[in-house]
Every structure is written in C-alpha cells, then in structure tokens.
Design a protein around this motif. Structure first.
Motif, PDB file in Angstrom:
ATOM      1  N   ASP A  93       5.461  12.680  -1.636  1.00 29.68           N
ATOM      2  CA  ASP A  93       6.016  11.678  -0.739  1.00 29.68           C
ATOM      3  C   ASP A  93       6.399  12.194   0.545  1.00 29.68           C
ATOM      4  OD1 ASP A  93       5.588   9.718  -2.654  1.00 29.68           O
ATOM      5  OD2 ASP A  93       7.457   9.423  -3.077  1.00 29.68           O
ATOM      6  N   LEU A 125       5.367   6.317   4.572  1.00 30.83           N
ATOM      7  CA  LEU A 125       5.431   5.872   3.267  1.00 30.83           C
ATOM      8  C   LEU A 125       6.555   4.941   3.031  1.00 30.83           C
ATOM      9  CD1 LEU A 125       3.741   6.097   0.624  1.00 30.83           C
ATOM     10  CD2 LEU A 125       5.476   7.984   0.021  1.00 30.83           C
ATOM     11  N   GLU A 127       8.211   2.581  -0.124  1.00 28.19           N
ATOM     12  CA  GLU A 127       8.120   2.212  -1.526  1.00 28.19           C
ATOM     13  C   GLU A 127       6.632   2.257  -2.062  1.00 28.19           C
ATOM     14  OE1 GLU A 127       9.731  -1.833  -1.573  1.00 28.19           O
ATOM     15  OE2 GLU A 127      11.472  -0.920  -0.796  1.00 28.19           O
ATOM     16  N   SER A 128       6.318   3.501  -2.219  1.00 23.86           N
ATOM     17  CA  SER A 128       4.761   3.782  -2.466  1.00 23.86           C
ATOM     18  C   SER A 128       3.557   3.030  -1.934  1.00 23.86           C
ATOM     19  CB  SER A 128       4.727   3.773  -4.353  1.00 23.86           C
ATOM     20  OG  SER A 128       4.578   2.433  -4.294  1.00 23.86           O
ATOM     21  N   LYS A 129       3.796   2.783  -0.670  1.00 18.76           N
ATOM     22  CA  LYS A 129       2.743   1.931   0.152  1.00 18.76           C
ATOM     23  C   LYS A 129       2.777   2.932   1.326  1.00 18.76           C
ATOM     24  CE  LYS A 129       3.631  -2.605  -1.093  1.00 18.76           C
ATOM     25  NZ  LYS A 129       2.205  -3.235  -1.697  1.00 18.76           N
ATOM     26  N   ILE A 130       1.205   3.389   1.793  1.00 17.48           N
ATOM     27  CA  ILE A 130       1.017   4.200   2.863  1.00 17.48           C
ATOM     28  C   ILE A 130       0.808   3.063   3.999  1.00 17.48           C
ATOM     29  CG2 ILE A 130      -0.617   5.925   3.678  1.00 17.48           C
ATOM     30  CD1 ILE A 130      -1.333   6.518   0.804  1.00 17.48           C
ATOM     31  N   ILE A 131       1.663   3.373   5.104  1.00 14.88           N
ATOM     32  CA  ILE A 131       1.379   2.906   6.234  1.00 14.88           C
ATOM     33  C   ILE A 131       0.651   3.463   7.317  1.00 14.88           C
ATOM     34  CG2 ILE A 131       2.695   1.412   8.030  1.00 14.88           C
ATOM     35  CD1 ILE A 131       3.308   0.566   5.056  1.00 14.88           C
ATOM     36  N   GLU A 140      -0.803  -1.779   5.122  1.00 17.40           N
ATOM     37  CA  GLU A 140      -0.005  -1.380   3.991  1.00 17.40           C
ATOM     38  C   GLU A 140      -1.066  -0.917   2.755  1.00 17.40           C
ATOM     39  OE1 GLU A 140       3.464  -3.554   2.887  1.00 17.40           O
ATOM     40  OE2 GLU A 140       4.431  -3.403   4.744  1.00 17.40           O
ATOM     41  N   ILE A 141      -1.158   0.236   2.485  1.00 21.77           N
ATOM     42  CA  ILE A 141      -2.128   0.619   1.080  1.00 21.77           C
ATOM     43  C   ILE A 141      -1.268   0.957   0.017  1.00 21.77           C
ATOM     44  CG2 ILE A 141      -4.130   1.861   0.568  1.00 21.77           C
ATOM     45  CD1 ILE A 141      -4.711   2.174   3.603  1.00 21.77           C
ATOM     46  N   ASP A 142      -1.486   0.499  -1.122  1.00 24.66           N
ATOM     47  CA  ASP A 142      -0.653   0.799  -2.517  1.00 24.66           C
ATOM     48  C   ASP A 142      -1.350   2.232  -2.725  1.00 24.66           C
ATOM     49  OD1 ASP A 142       1.050  -1.154  -2.984  1.00 24.66           O
ATOM     50  OD2 ASP A 142      -0.683  -2.494  -3.664  1.00 24.66           O
ATOM     51  N   LYS A 143      -0.615   3.324  -3.032  1.00 24.24           N
ATOM     52  CA  LYS A 143      -1.109   4.487  -3.358  1.00 24.24           C
ATOM     53  C   LYS A 143      -1.832   4.475  -4.650  1.00 24.24           C
ATOM     54  CE  LYS A 143       1.472   8.314  -3.108  1.00 24.24           C
ATOM     55  NZ  LYS A 143       2.786   9.302  -3.145  1.00 24.24           N
ATOM     56  N   ASP A 144      -1.520   3.531  -5.453  1.00 28.78           N
ATOM     57  CA  ASP A 144      -2.384   3.347  -6.882  1.00 28.78           C
ATOM     58  C   ASP A 144      -4.100   3.273  -6.535  1.00 28.78           C
ATOM     59  OD1 ASP A 144       0.130   3.397  -7.917  1.00 28.78           O
ATOM     60  OD2 ASP A 144       0.094   1.307  -8.425  1.00 28.78           O
TER      61      ASP A 144
END
Length: 154
Positions: A93, A125, A127-131, A140-144
């Motif tokens: 992170d 970043l 809340e676990s979303k890459i901006i 916004e992209i979910d790290k998952d």
C-alpha cells in the motif's frame, strides 16, 4: 508448502532483516526456471545512487545465514539479490502512495474495460482501489483484479 506460502514465510523474517541493514525489501520470488529453483530478493534504498553490487552482497550474506538457520525450503535453490530495476513492481500500500504521480503499467487477470493491460498516471490508493488517470479520466481499479503493477517511467 505452496510457493506462495514459502514467499510469505520468508518475508516475515526477511523484511525486518533487510530493513535493519538499511534497505527496503521490494519483492520476493520463489520460481522455477529451466528446471532449477531460484529465490530472488529485490531490494531498494533511498540512497540517490540506487543499489550496487556491494549492497546486494551485504544483503545476500545476511539472508543466506538466516535462510540456513530457519531452513524454510526443502528444494535446493539459487539465492539472488538485486535491484528492482526501472520497472519496479508496486505491491505494498505504501508503494502506491510513494509513487503517486508516476507512470505505471497495470496488468489484469482478465480484461478490465476490455483491456488486459492499462497504462496511466498513478494517483494513489483508496480503500484497496488503485486510482489511475488514463486520458485525463480518473479510474478506480480493485486490487483484486490486478495481476501486477509496475513503474513505467522510462
């Protein structure tokens, strides 16, 4: 023990050891190539000169001694320590904060917005979303769903 579990187990003792020597542990890979196992450590430093061979040797000796002591891997393997290079992976992170404003390349496990690879400017970043900014639009992209993120500033 799975490859991923081996990497996580090693990271638990390697990270504080590497940091104690004044370096940052960027990544660990335990990978089989051409029939041989390799345990690779990527290190970095805030030093403006970057990582040199003496840095790699210092860290390699310390890690080798600790790996002999803990003995977490059954297979024989080659130990390698190097710089993460210009296309440094972003995993932690804190990496997404530290490298905000830099060009990045994101690879996805499966297509996202009809793309397997996306390039843009890292905004951070949340809340676990890459901006990331792509064509003047923040996404916004979910790290998952992300396979890898690397610096792309070259």
């Amino acid at each position: 023990m799975s490859k991923k579990n081996i990497e996580l187990t090693i990271e638990e003792f390697a990270s504080p050891l590497v940091e104690g020597l004044g370096y940052e542990l960027v990544d660990i890979e335990f990978i089989k190539e051409s029939g041989e196992w390799y345990l690779r450590f990527y290190i970095d430093s805030d030093n403006s000169d970057g990582i040199n061979i003496d840095d790699c040797t210092t860290v390699s000796r310390a890690l080798s001694a600790k790996l002999d002591e803990v003995d977490p891997i059954e297979e024989s393997y080659y130990l390698e320590v190097s710089s993460p290079g210009l296309d440094r992976p972003l995993k932690k992170d804190t990496d997404f904060i530290k490298y905000s404003g830099k060009k990045i390349k994101i690879k996805f496990y499966k297509p996202f917005m009809e793309k397997k690879v996306m390039e843009g400017i890292l905004k951070g970043l949340v809340e676990s979303k890459i901006i990331v900014t792509v064509n003047n639009t923040d996404i916004e992209i979910d790290k998952d769903i992300v396979a890898s993120v690397r610096l792309n500033d070259f």
